[in-house]
Design an enzyme around this catalytic site. Structure first.
Site, PDB file in Angstrom:
ATOM      1  N   GLU A  76       0.853  -1.199   0.000  1.00 25.57           N
ATOM      2  CA  GLU A  76       0.000   0.000   0.000  1.00 25.57           C
ATOM      3  C   GLU A  76       0.882   1.240   0.000  1.00 25.57           C
ATOM      4  O   GLU A  76       1.745   1.403   0.876  1.00 25.57           O
ATOM      5  CB  GLU A  76      -0.883   0.028   1.254  1.00 25.57           C
ATOM      6  CG  GLU A  76      -1.989  -1.014   1.282  1.00 25.57           C
ATOM      7  CD  GLU A  76      -3.235  -0.585   0.510  1.00 25.57           C
ATOM      8  OE1 GLU A  76      -3.263   0.543  -0.031  1.00 25.57           O
ATOM      9  OE2 GLU A  76      -4.178  -1.395   0.448  1.00 25.57           O
ATOM     10  N   HIS A  93      -3.670  -2.763  -8.540  1.00 29.09           N
ATOM     11  CA  HIS A  93      -4.954  -3.285  -8.081  1.00 29.09           C
ATOM     12  C   HIS A  93      -6.023  -3.165  -9.168  1.00 29.09           C
ATOM     13  O   HIS A  93      -6.856  -4.046  -9.353  1.00 29.09           O
ATOM     14  CB  HIS A  93      -5.388  -2.530  -6.810  1.00 29.09           C
ATOM     15  CG  HIS A  93      -6.406  -3.246  -5.986  1.00 29.09           C
ATOM     16  ND1 HIS A  93      -6.970  -2.696  -4.868  1.00 29.09           N
ATOM     17  CD2 HIS A  93      -6.975  -4.483  -6.125  1.00 29.09           C
ATOM     18  CE1 HIS A  93      -7.842  -3.568  -4.350  1.00 29.09           C
ATOM     19  NE2 HIS A  93      -7.860  -4.648  -5.096  1.00 29.09           N
ATOM     20  N   ASP A 127      -6.694   2.087  -8.244  1.00 31.74           N
ATOM     21  CA  ASP A 127      -5.339   2.269  -7.738  1.00 31.74           C
ATOM     22  C   ASP A 127      -4.336   1.306  -8.365  1.00 31.74           C
ATOM     23  O   ASP A 127      -4.728   0.220  -8.770  1.00 31.74           O
ATOM     24  CB  ASP A 127      -5.335   2.141  -6.201  1.00 31.74           C
ATOM     25  CG  ASP A 127      -5.819   0.787  -5.670  1.00 31.74           C
ATOM     26  OD1 ASP A 127      -6.834   0.285  -6.160  1.00 31.74           O
ATOM     27  OD2 ASP A 127      -5.154   0.244  -4.777  1.00 31.74           O
TER      28      ASP A 127
HETATM   29 ZN   LIG Z   1      -5.994  -1.344  -3.686  1.00 32.62          ZN
END
Ligand SMILES: [Zn+2]
Length: 232
Positions: free
Chosen positions: A92, A134, A144
């Site tokens: 992330e 993603h 994203d």
């Molecule tokens: Zn994501």
């Protein structure tokens, strides 16, 4: 890179026996601050996590050990397989995302990502072309890491692939040309065609994301398939 700081998330479980780790999945947090994202990724009732989080200043936080399964992909599909969390490592990147003020990923964050991703790909059988975003694996739900993410820079470091500029065809081919080729590239054909094209453009033609067939998108897709055919 400084050693990652451990901030364990309870949202983890064993991987299935014999699961090979062969995808590295890049995300953005999509929340106002890194602290808020870290808190959510550790809340038991949120049921989400990732292996790592990278702050905009380049600090790396480890939430889940790589040998365990984290919960970052959600309903997802790549190359016909839907067990993405079983077989992937998730990173992330702190960024407010499209909902809260999407902005470029700062230099220290990108440098830390490249160093971490190279180390991960050296530890696991993850080929360059399976370093994914993603939105590649969940095109109908996710944006994203988005069109501001510097995929060409990653490709120069052996992470992900980036097609060379090819001559564009004189006429844009139709969806019947695009869809089987997107499937060969790994995109799962069960998604809405416009969502698939949008995801491909966000990743490989970020300057113009329309969701519609055009000559520039066709040229990039042809270039991508050339790279993938060499990768085998
Ligand atoms: Zn994501």
């Amino acid at each position: 890179m400084a050693h990652p700081v451990d901030h364990p998330s309870p949202n983890r479980e064993p991987r299935p026996d014999g699961a090979a780790i062969d995808i590295l999945l890049i995300h953005y947090t999509g929340m106002l601050t890194g602290a808020a994202a870290l808190e959510r990724l550790c809340q038991p009732d949120a049921k989400v996590s990732a292996h790592y989080l990278i702050e905009e200043d380049g600090r790396v936080v480890r939430l889940v050990p790589e040998r365990l399964r984290a919960w970052h992909a959600g309903v997802a599909c790549w190359a016909g397989k839907t067990d993405i969390n079983d077989r992937s490592i998730g990173i992330e990147l702190v960024n407010p995302g499209h909902e809260f003020g999407y902005r470029p990923f700062p230099e220290p964050q990108m440098a830390a990502l490249i160093e971490l991703a190279q180390a991960i790909c050296a530890r696991h059988p993850i080929p360059a072309h399976r370093v994914l975003g993603h939105s590649d694996v969940a095109p109908e739900r996710k944006q994203d890491p988005g069109e501001l993410f510097d995929w060409p820079r990653l490709a120069r470091h052996g992470l992900g692939v980036w097609p060379r500029a090819l001559p564009e065809p004189s006429v844009a081919p139709g969806l019947d040309w695009f869809l089987p080729r997107l499937a060969r590239a790994g995109y799962c054909a069960n998604a809405d065609p416009a969502a698939l094209l949008t995801a491909f453009q966000r990743r490989f033609r970020p300057e113009t994301v329309t969701g519609a067939p055009d000559t520039g998108t066709a040229a990039r897709l042809t270039g991508l398939l050339k790279i993938l055919s060499r990768a085998g």
